[in-house]
Design a protein around this motif. Sequence first.
Motif, PDB file in Angstrom:
ATOM      1  N   HIS A 294       0.872  -1.197  -0.113  1.00  0.00           N
ATOM      2  CA  HIS A 294      -0.029   0.018   0.079  1.00  0.00           C
ATOM      3  C   HIS A 294       0.932   1.102   0.060  1.00  0.00           C
ATOM      4  O   HIS A 294       1.749   1.266   0.608  1.00  0.00           O
ATOM      5  CB  HIS A 294      -0.954   0.019   1.332  1.00  0.00           C
ATOM      6  CG  HIS A 294      -2.043   0.890   1.276  1.00  0.00           C
ATOM      7  ND1 HIS A 294      -1.521   2.313   1.462  1.00  0.00           N
ATOM      8  CD2 HIS A 294      -3.285   0.943   0.945  1.00  0.00           C
ATOM      9  CE1 HIS A 294      -2.749   2.941   1.370  1.00  0.00           C
ATOM     10  NE2 HIS A 294      -3.754   2.194   1.162  1.00  0.00           N
TER      11      HIS A 294
ATOM     12  N   ARG B 146       0.898   3.857   1.583  1.00  0.00           N
ATOM     13  CA  ARG B 146       1.294   4.364   3.308  1.00  0.00           C
ATOM     14  C   ARG B 146       2.374   3.444   3.623  1.00  0.00           C
ATOM     15  O   ARG B 146       3.173   4.117   4.469  1.00  0.00           O
ATOM     16  CB  ARG B 146       0.072   4.213   4.032  1.00  0.00           C
ATOM     17  CG  ARG B 146      -0.931   5.281   3.772  1.00  0.00           C
ATOM     18  CD  ARG B 146      -2.276   5.309   4.753  1.00  0.00           C
ATOM     19  NE  ARG B 146      -3.228   6.290   4.928  1.00  0.00           N
ATOM     20  CZ  ARG B 146      -2.899   7.282   5.594  1.00  0.00           C
ATOM     21  NH1 ARG B 146      -2.131   7.445   6.253  1.00  0.00           N
ATOM     22  NH2 ARG B 146      -3.775   8.309   5.578  1.00  0.00           N
TER      23      ARG B 146
ATOM     24  N   ASP C 218      -5.114   4.179  10.818  1.00  0.00           N
ATOM     25  CA  ASP C 218      -5.629   5.293   9.965  1.00  0.00           C
ATOM     26  C   ASP C 218      -6.995   5.476  10.459  1.00  0.00           C
ATOM     27  O   ASP C 218      -7.993   4.662   9.928  1.00  0.00           O
ATOM     28  CB  ASP C 218      -5.637   4.941   8.511  1.00  0.00           C
ATOM     29  CG  ASP C 218      -6.276   5.927   7.856  1.00  0.00           C
ATOM     30  OD1 ASP C 218      -6.490   7.083   8.130  1.00  0.00           O
ATOM     31  OD2 ASP C 218      -6.507   5.793   6.473  1.00  0.00           O
TER      32      ASP C 218
ATOM     33  N   GLN D 119       0.192  -3.183   9.113  1.00  0.00           N
ATOM     34  CA  GLN D 119      -0.095  -2.253   8.323  1.00  0.00           C
ATOM     35  C   GLN D 119      -0.378  -1.018   9.298  1.00  0.00           C
ATOM     36  O   GLN D 119       0.178   0.275   8.780  1.00  0.00           O
ATOM     37  CB  GLN D 119      -1.590  -2.330   7.498  1.00  0.00           C
ATOM     38  CG  GLN D 119      -1.454  -3.275   6.582  1.00  0.00           C
ATOM     39  CD  GLN D 119      -2.767  -3.720   5.895  1.00  0.00           C
ATOM     40  OE1 GLN D 119      -3.580  -4.095   6.609  1.00  0.00           O
ATOM     41  NE2 GLN D 119      -2.776  -3.651   4.591  1.00  0.00           N
ATOM     42  N   ASP D 120      -0.908  -1.158  10.534  1.00  0.00           N
ATOM     43  CA  ASP D 120      -1.204   0.082  11.310  1.00  0.00           C
ATOM     44  C   ASP D 120       0.186   0.795  11.697  1.00  0.00           C
ATOM     45  O   ASP D 120       0.419   1.799  12.063  1.00  0.00           O
ATOM     46  CB  ASP D 120      -2.006  -0.404  12.390  1.00  0.00           C
ATOM     47  CG  ASP D 120      -3.421  -0.304  12.309  1.00  0.00           C
ATOM     48  OD1 ASP D 120      -3.748   0.056  11.074  1.00  0.00           O
ATOM     49  OD2 ASP D 120      -4.332  -0.865  13.011  1.00  0.00           O
TER      50      ASP D 120
ATOM     51  N   ALA E  29       1.886   2.479   8.881  1.00  0.00           N
ATOM     52  CA  ALA E  29       1.159   3.660   8.612  1.00  0.00           C
ATOM     53  C   ALA E  29       1.616   4.555   9.668  1.00  0.00           C
ATOM     54  O   ALA E  29       1.712   5.647   9.422  1.00  0.00           O
ATOM     55  CB  ALA E  29      -0.290   3.588   8.698  1.00  0.00           C
TER      56      ALA E  29
ATOM     57  N   ASN F 242       3.132   8.561   9.952  1.00  0.00           N
ATOM     58  CA  ASN F 242       2.388   9.671  10.929  1.00  0.00           C
ATOM     59  C   ASN F 242       3.385  10.259  11.627  1.00  0.00           C
ATOM     60  O   ASN F 242       3.441  11.277  11.991  1.00  0.00           O
ATOM     61  CB  ASN F 242       1.049   8.940  11.502  1.00  0.00           C
ATOM     62  CG  ASN F 242       0.357   8.485  10.377  1.00  0.00           C
ATOM     63  OD1 ASN F 242       0.126   8.911   9.407  1.00  0.00           O
ATOM     64  ND2 ASN F 242      -0.536   7.381  11.033  1.00  0.00           N
TER      65      ASN F 242
END
Length: 431
Positions: A4, A6, A91, A107-108, A111, A115
């Motif tokens: 992805h 991100r 997200d 993924q978190d 991401a 951030n």
Amino acid sequence: MKFHPRILAALFCLLPLQDLKAEDLLIRAGTLIDVDAGRVLRDQAISVADGRIVSVQPYRNGLAGGRRELDWTAYTVTPGFMDMHTHLAGDIQNYNIEAYLKATPEQDVLAGAANARKTLRAGFTTVRDVGSYNGFVDVALRDAIAQGWLPGPRMFTAGAYVTIPGGGGEVSGLVDAARIPPRMREGVAKGEAEVRRKTSHVLDRGADWIKMIVTGAVLTDGTNVNQSEYSEAEVRAAVETAGARGHDVTGHAHGAEGIKNTIRGGARSVEHASLIDDEGIALAKKHGTWLVMDIYNGDYIDTVGRRQGWSAESLQKNLDTTQAQRDGFRKAVAAGVNIAYGTDAGVYPHGDNARQFPYMVRYGMTPMQALQSATIQSARLLRREKTLGSIAAGKQADLVALACNPIADIACTAKPVWVMKDGIRYEGATK
């Protein structure tokens, strides 16, 4: 393997860190904001060694003593900013419930790396991260930053929401619990005994704070912001359990009664406090409870959320709480209640954390008070005022160089040219 966008962005964040080291420096600041004394100083020398501030004194030739001198005479230098209500991992801007359910911890975290970098470049060197749906991804992100694997603010994490079944800390009250992965229900608890067990579980997994969802949430459909989901006794159960291990509890509470349950139960702080009444303000003052009121993001939700088609229920709850929260903020400031800077970053884009400063001034703070809320006051909330929160000898070398004076124009806080954390210098968002 296809990543992805991100995740790719987060991976590229790792590359510049390999050769970064804290320098021993003498920083010549044209203007320095002394948040401890609430004053503005001119032409100051900040001596930095091993990531800490050694001394602060008026500048004169020869002070460098062999150290490299860094010329920041064109800048106003403030302590690194601190945001006490963020959601770095994952997200949470995504309004698609199915996307929440499918998001993996990996993924978190990745991401969150992107951030974190945006947050640091915005001048925020310390954050309290108050939870994500995937349990303990914030802990993993915190530890990666602390190890120097990626750039980001110093993090104090909640690990997992302590929330009732189907409550404000669930993915959504409208989703059948059987469809929610166990990793998203790490802190689900009802009743004092279960609250104690889940509080211990969250701390065992490495959390720094306990975050209780004491009332319904604006952005969780099927929950009522006026409804108390935890009683005073249940809050106290978490506070006693966490306190015995040297940790604090914060309570997410919008409704007036939930706010009072949070305060009377002994929580260190109240998040949002949107519908706080005069009795709640008096209680917060009496108990020394901190309020963390995100008075900016109501505007973001009403504009961007409406444009993107966020749920009608969430948009209405946002309208019902936004102005009331700002009115309560003004009253709390006038009453002298402890207020720390917290924005709910993640509801709006990360890196825009400074957008709240002008709102705090508009609703009753002086520019100096607003800066103090995001520096020394936030450090006090964290019980870290001896090492963080101001430009003083013995504290971590966390600094922001601004090309303007935030005392004259508080919106200037959104224009960092340089950011320093632990003596390591990064380009600010305006570079």
